[in-house]
Design a protein around this motif. Structure first.
Motif, PDB file in Angstrom:
ATOM      1  N   GLU A  52      -7.936   0.667 -12.390  1.00 56.05           N
ATOM      2  CA  GLU A  52      -6.744   1.244 -13.017  1.00 56.05           C
ATOM      3  C   GLU A  52      -6.030   2.181 -12.056  1.00 56.05           C
ATOM      4  OE1 GLU A  52      -8.342   1.154 -17.644  1.00 56.05           O
ATOM      5  OE2 GLU A  52      -8.531   2.991 -16.442  1.00 56.05           O
ATOM      6  N   TRP A  53      -6.778   2.973 -11.308  1.00 58.22           N
ATOM      7  CA  TRP A  53      -6.199   3.903 -10.324  1.00 58.22           C
ATOM      8  C   TRP A  53      -5.421   3.140  -9.261  1.00 58.22           C
ATOM      9  CZ3 TRP A  53      -7.050   4.129  -5.071  1.00 58.22           C
ATOM     10  CH2 TRP A  53      -6.599   5.277  -4.391  1.00 58.22           C
ATOM     11  N   HIS A  54      -5.995   2.059  -8.754  1.00 58.04           N
ATOM     12  CA  HIS A  54      -5.322   1.286  -7.704  1.00 58.04           C
ATOM     13  C   HIS A  54      -3.980   0.753  -8.179  1.00 58.04           C
ATOM     14  CE1 HIS A  54      -4.408  -1.619  -4.598  1.00 58.04           C
ATOM     15  NE2 HIS A  54      -4.377  -2.575  -5.522  1.00 58.04           N
ATOM     16  N   PHE A  55      -3.963   0.073  -9.317  1.00 56.25           N
ATOM     17  CA  PHE A  55      -2.727  -0.562  -9.755  1.00 56.25           C
ATOM     18  C   PHE A  55      -1.719   0.449 -10.280  1.00 56.25           C
ATOM     19  CE2 PHE A  55      -5.679  -4.194  -9.834  1.00 56.25           C
ATOM     20  CZ  PHE A  55      -4.949  -5.066  -9.018  1.00 56.25           C
ATOM     21  N   ALA A  56      -2.177   1.608 -10.749  1.00 52.97           N
ATOM     22  CA  ALA A  56      -1.255   2.651 -11.192  1.00 52.97           C
ATOM     23  C   ALA A  56      -0.555   3.339 -10.044  1.00 52.97           C
ATOM     24  CB  ALA A  56      -2.009   3.693 -12.028  1.00 52.97           C
ATOM     25  N   ASN A  57      -1.168   3.279  -8.856  1.00 52.16           N
ATOM     26  CA  ASN A  57      -0.610   4.008  -7.719  1.00 52.16           C
ATOM     27  C   ASN A  57       0.105   3.109  -6.712  1.00 52.16           C
ATOM     28  OD1 ASN A  57      -1.372   6.980  -7.928  1.00 52.16           O
ATOM     29  ND2 ASN A  57      -3.313   5.987  -8.395  1.00 52.16           N
ATOM     30  N   GLY A  58       0.336   1.872  -7.068  1.00 53.67           N
ATOM     31  CA  GLY A  58       1.195   0.991  -6.267  1.00 53.67           C
ATOM     32  C   GLY A  58       0.769   0.815  -4.831  1.00 53.67           C
ATOM     33  N   HIS A  84      -4.780  -7.510 -11.603  1.00 55.75           N
ATOM     34  CA  HIS A  84      -4.050  -6.468 -12.320  1.00 55.75           C
ATOM     35  C   HIS A  84      -5.040  -5.618 -13.114  1.00 55.75           C
ATOM     36  CE1 HIS A  84      -4.420  -8.906 -15.992  1.00 55.75           C
ATOM     37  NE2 HIS A  84      -4.029  -9.937 -15.253  1.00 55.75           N
ATOM     38  N   ALA A  85      -4.575  -4.540 -13.682  1.00 56.91           N
ATOM     39  CA  ALA A  85      -5.464  -3.553 -14.295  1.00 56.91           C
ATOM     40  C   ALA A  85      -6.204  -4.091 -15.503  1.00 56.91           C
ATOM     41  CB  ALA A  85      -4.659  -2.312 -14.689  1.00 56.91           C
ATOM     42  N   GLU A  86      -5.670  -5.120 -16.164  1.00 57.02           N
ATOM     43  CA  GLU A  86      -6.354  -5.691 -17.330  1.00 57.02           C
ATOM     44  C   GLU A  86      -7.217  -6.888 -16.940  1.00 57.02           C
ATOM     45  OE1 GLU A  86      -2.881  -5.086 -17.445  1.00 57.02           O
ATOM     46  OE2 GLU A  86      -3.407  -3.091 -18.215  1.00 57.02           O
TER      47      GLU A  86
END
Length: 241
Positions: A231-237, A214-216
């Motif tokens: 962050e980009w990967h997990f924000a864009n599903g 996950h992003a964290e």
């Protein structure tokens, strides 16, 4: 020589037209003695280093989702001097990242081995562009990505589903070109395969796999450019914007 692209922002890239100039890079031409002297110090500290051939940019620009540039083949020793003082050299570095996405949407990165320049660093399996990565003078980024992943992890991504486009992140230390590569297996199984491969290597380049769920979930030693990619990967599903 010019570098004209937004910095510190992820850019969509639909076409990459980076050409290999057969002429010498001015930085290598003008710093021959300093390169030799620095290389002596580098190999004294890390004897396993090899003075192979990589490429350095002399121009790079982005517009209308197109990335256009010019680069030159240089010795690895040239790259090692350049990276110590990048500013005002007329040179920049670009490299590819196959963003390995597991079937459970986790990311699988690697940690570099202790004998390498990037000892302990965590990022996606990657390496500098080399002359072998160019087709008719133009860089084949997917070839570079697949080659580097195979060499470092033993995984063959030739048949893996790919994101519909590339993306780029340019910072003061270089420009990373990345693309999602999807593997159906869960991250734990992919990591097991990588670990098994590393165990068979007499002199593995990497220490082993690193799973990011996950992003964290930011591991120790994470390379600075990796945080915005994660962050980009997990924000864009899992879908390319």
């Amino acid at each position: 020589m010019s570098f004209d692209l937004p910095r510190n922002v992820i850019l969509p890239v639909d076409e990459i037209d980076v050409r290999l100039d057969p002429g010498p890079h001015p930085f290598e031409r003008d710093n021959a003695q300093a390169i030799t002297d620095n290389w002596r110090r580098e190999i004294a500290a890390k004897p396993a280093l090899f003075d192979g051939t990589v490429v350095l940019l002399s121009a790079l620009s982005w517009g209308d989702n197109h990335l256009v540039g010019r680069c030159h083949a240089v010795k690895y020793s040239t790259f090692m001097l350049w990276r110590k003082n990048r500013q005002g050299t007329g040179a920049e570095h670009a490299y590819g990242h196959a963003m390995l996405v597991a079937g459970d949407n986790a990311l699988v990165a690697i940690r570099m081995g202790s004998h390498t320049v990037g000892a302990g660093s965590v990022y996606f399996a990657a390496g500098s562009f080399e002359p072998i990565d160019f087709r008719d003078g133009r860089v084949d980024v997917d070839f570079n990505m697949i080659r580097e992943v195979r060499e470092e992890t033993g995984l063959d991504l030739t048949g893996a589903a790919r994101g519909r486009r590339y993306h780029a992140l340019s910072t003061s230390t270089g420009t990373v070109l990345f693309r999602r590569y999807h593997v159906d297996a869960p991250a734990s199984e992919i990591a097991r395969r990588i670990s098994a491969f590393v165990a068979t290597e007499a002199d593995p380049e990497i220490e082993g796999p690193v799973i990011i769920r996950h992003a964290e979930d930011l591991p120790e030693g994470l390379a600075p450019h990796m945080k915005p990619l994660i962050e980009w990967h997990f924000a864009n599903g899992g879908e390319d914007p």
